[in-house]
Scaffold this motif. Structure first.
Motif, PDB file in Angstrom:
ATOM      1  N   HIS A  14       4.207 -18.621   6.382  1.00  0.00           N
ATOM      2  CA  HIS A  14       4.992 -17.390   6.174  1.00  0.00           C
ATOM      3  C   HIS A  14       6.038 -17.276   7.277  1.00  0.00           C
ATOM      4  CE1 HIS A  14       4.918 -12.854   4.956  1.00  0.00           C
ATOM      5  NE2 HIS A  14       6.018 -13.075   5.664  1.00  0.00           N
ATOM      6  N   HIS A  16      10.488 -16.232   7.957  1.00  0.00           N
ATOM      7  CA  HIS A  16      11.821 -15.854   7.476  1.00  0.00           C
ATOM      8  C   HIS A  16      12.774 -16.674   8.351  1.00  0.00           C
ATOM      9  CE1 HIS A  16      10.203 -12.200   5.297  1.00  0.00           C
ATOM     10  NE2 HIS A  16       9.214 -12.440   6.148  1.00  0.00           N
ATOM     11  N   LYS A  83      11.511 -18.199   3.671  1.00  0.00           N
ATOM     12  CA  LYS A  83      11.890 -17.266   2.603  1.00  0.00           C
ATOM     13  C   LYS A  83      13.361 -16.900   2.708  1.00  0.00           C
ATOM     14  CE  LYS A  83       7.415 -15.024   3.355  1.00  0.00           C
ATOM     15  NZ  LYS A  83       6.607 -15.623   2.304  1.00  0.00           N
ATOM     16  N   HIS A 187       4.124  -9.797  -0.021  1.00  0.00           N
ATOM     17  CA  HIS A 187       3.937  -9.021   1.201  1.00  0.00           C
ATOM     18  C   HIS A 187       3.109  -7.816   0.742  1.00  0.00           C
ATOM     19  CE1 HIS A 187       7.283 -11.358   2.786  1.00  0.00           C
ATOM     20  NE2 HIS A 187       7.162 -10.781   3.967  1.00  0.00           N
ATOM     21  N   HIS A 210      -0.125 -10.193   5.111  1.00  0.00           N
ATOM     22  CA  HIS A 210      -0.168  -8.990   5.966  1.00  0.00           C
ATOM     23  C   HIS A 210      -1.558  -8.360   5.908  1.00  0.00           C
ATOM     24  CE1 HIS A 210       3.670  -8.549   7.859  1.00  0.00           C
ATOM     25  NE2 HIS A 210       4.292  -8.787   6.726  1.00  0.00           N
ATOM     26  N   ASP A 262       4.910 -15.450  10.673  1.00  0.00           N
ATOM     27  CA  ASP A 262       5.865 -14.462  10.144  1.00  0.00           C
ATOM     28  C   ASP A 262       7.149 -14.477  10.982  1.00  0.00           C
ATOM     29  OD1 ASP A 262       6.985 -12.515   8.521  1.00  0.00           O
ATOM     30  OD2 ASP A 262       5.883 -10.852   9.411  1.00  0.00           O
TER      31      ASP A 262
HETATM   32 ZN   LIG Z   1       7.364 -11.533   6.053  1.00  0.00          ZN
END
Ligand SMILES: [Zn+2]
Length: 354
Positions: A14, A16, A83, A187, A210, A262
């Protein structure tokens, strides 16, 4: 060779990855206790990253991501999910996903692409009565077909939470994505309880991520399902929320628990899986062995790559990370310290400590 421990390369399921800049300017507001919503009203939050990304050139975005990937490797990570979601218009979302594809080809780490067009509703659609439904129409009618026809993503994610998308909106988006051949992930239950976890289980999502706000029924549903429960303790740590997901309850119920960084500029600016392991042990009360399992083979499962990566077995890729420690438990024990000595992807050395 003594005093070293070999692990499977970490699978960071996960991130970004592609964004234009840090959001250090919001950091002090967060320390002072400003809420997510207050920061948003001051021009911060996800929309701040969207504004910056739209204004940034592809070359600079790529150079920033490439530098981050080298850092990921230096901490022992060999596979990274990435992502979209800071573009939120057709051109910018496609720009991110195309950069991810280029980076996957041009540097050694494997990048697994996820389309997150439904991250939040962008500014130009807000404040209008039908803004959200018009934006969803854009995601489903224009973005998704292009992503699919150009083979730009394997997964589709939705931020199903307060201030983002409702459970029904998420169901519409992920069902459409699934029909197009993209596997769902979510999410789920980060800021508020929305029922996103139950939705993920119902849709056969690869992972619900999460989970700070999960309830007993969600835990039971995850435990019975094949959906991974991906925990992101870096987020709670960075924001100082002390509101960690109930890892012990999830593990004891039998859920497939994974861990990820994350990595993102708003809530978890780190590429370090060893730091995430430290947080998993000290804050989530996972044992070092559970944390390592969650960051390797379970994370590979969350990315549907468990037959290829995530453990050191005959027939799998030689993705591994070597740490300068006497005992594997010292990897989470030394927090915030760089103990990775060498990283190997597919049998080739991609990082070596000087
Ligand atoms: Zn995220």
């Amino acid at each position: 060779m003594g005093g070293r421990v070999v692990l499977p390369g970490f699978v960071d399921s996960h991130t970004h990855l592609i964004h234009a800049a840090s959001r250090a300017e919001e950091y002090e507001l967060k320390i002072q206790g400003a809420s997510y919503e207050e920061i948003g009203r001051k021009g911060g939050g996800i929309l701040n990253s969207v504004r910056k990304l739209r204004a940034e050139s592809a070359e600079r975005l790529k150079a920033r991501a490439r530098a981050a990937l080298e850092e990921f490797a230096s901490y022992g990570t060999t596979t990274v999910e990435a992502k979209s979601g800071y573009g939120l218009d057709l051109t910018s979302e496609l720009k991110i996903l195309r950069l991810q594809r280029e980076l996957n080809r041009e540097q050694p780490l494997e990048i697994v692409s996820t389309f997150l067009g439904a991250h939040v509703v962008p500014a130009e659609f807000r404040g209008k009565p039908d803004g959200t439904s018009r934006y969803i129409a854009l995601v489903l009618g224009r973005m998704l077909p292009e992503v699919v026809s150009d083979h730009l993503a394997e997964f589709c994610d939705v931020f199903c939470d307060r201030g983002a998308f409702t459970r029904n909106e998420s169901r519409r988006i992920l069902s459409a994505a699934k029909q197009h051949g993209l596997a769902p992930r979510l999410h789920a239950e980060q800021l508020s309880h929305t029922g996103a976890t139950q939705l993920g289980v119902e849709l056969g999502a690869a992972s619900c991520d999460h989970l700070e706000q999960v309830n007993t029924a969600d835990i039971r549903a995850l435990a019975k399902s094949e959906t991974a429960a991906t925990l992101l303790p870096g987020c709670d740590f960075h924001l100082g929320w002390a509101n960690y997901a109930p890892a012990r309850k999830l593990i004891e119920a039998g859920a497939i628990v994974a861990l990820a960084t994350d990595y993102n500029p708003g809530t978890s600016p780190t590429v370090s899986m060893p730091m995430v392991l430290s947080l998993a042990c000290s804050q989530l009360r996972m044992s070092p062995a559970e944390a390592i399992t969650a960051a390797t083979v379970n994370a590979a499962y969350a990315l549907r790559r468990e037959t290829r990566v995530g453990s050191l077995e005959a027939g799998k890729q030689a993705d591994l990370a070597v740490f300068e420690v006497e005992d594997y438990r010292e990897i989470p024990y030394y927090f915030g310290m760089q103990r990775c000595w060498m990283t190997m992807k597919n049998g080739e050395i991609i990082y070596m400590r000087n």
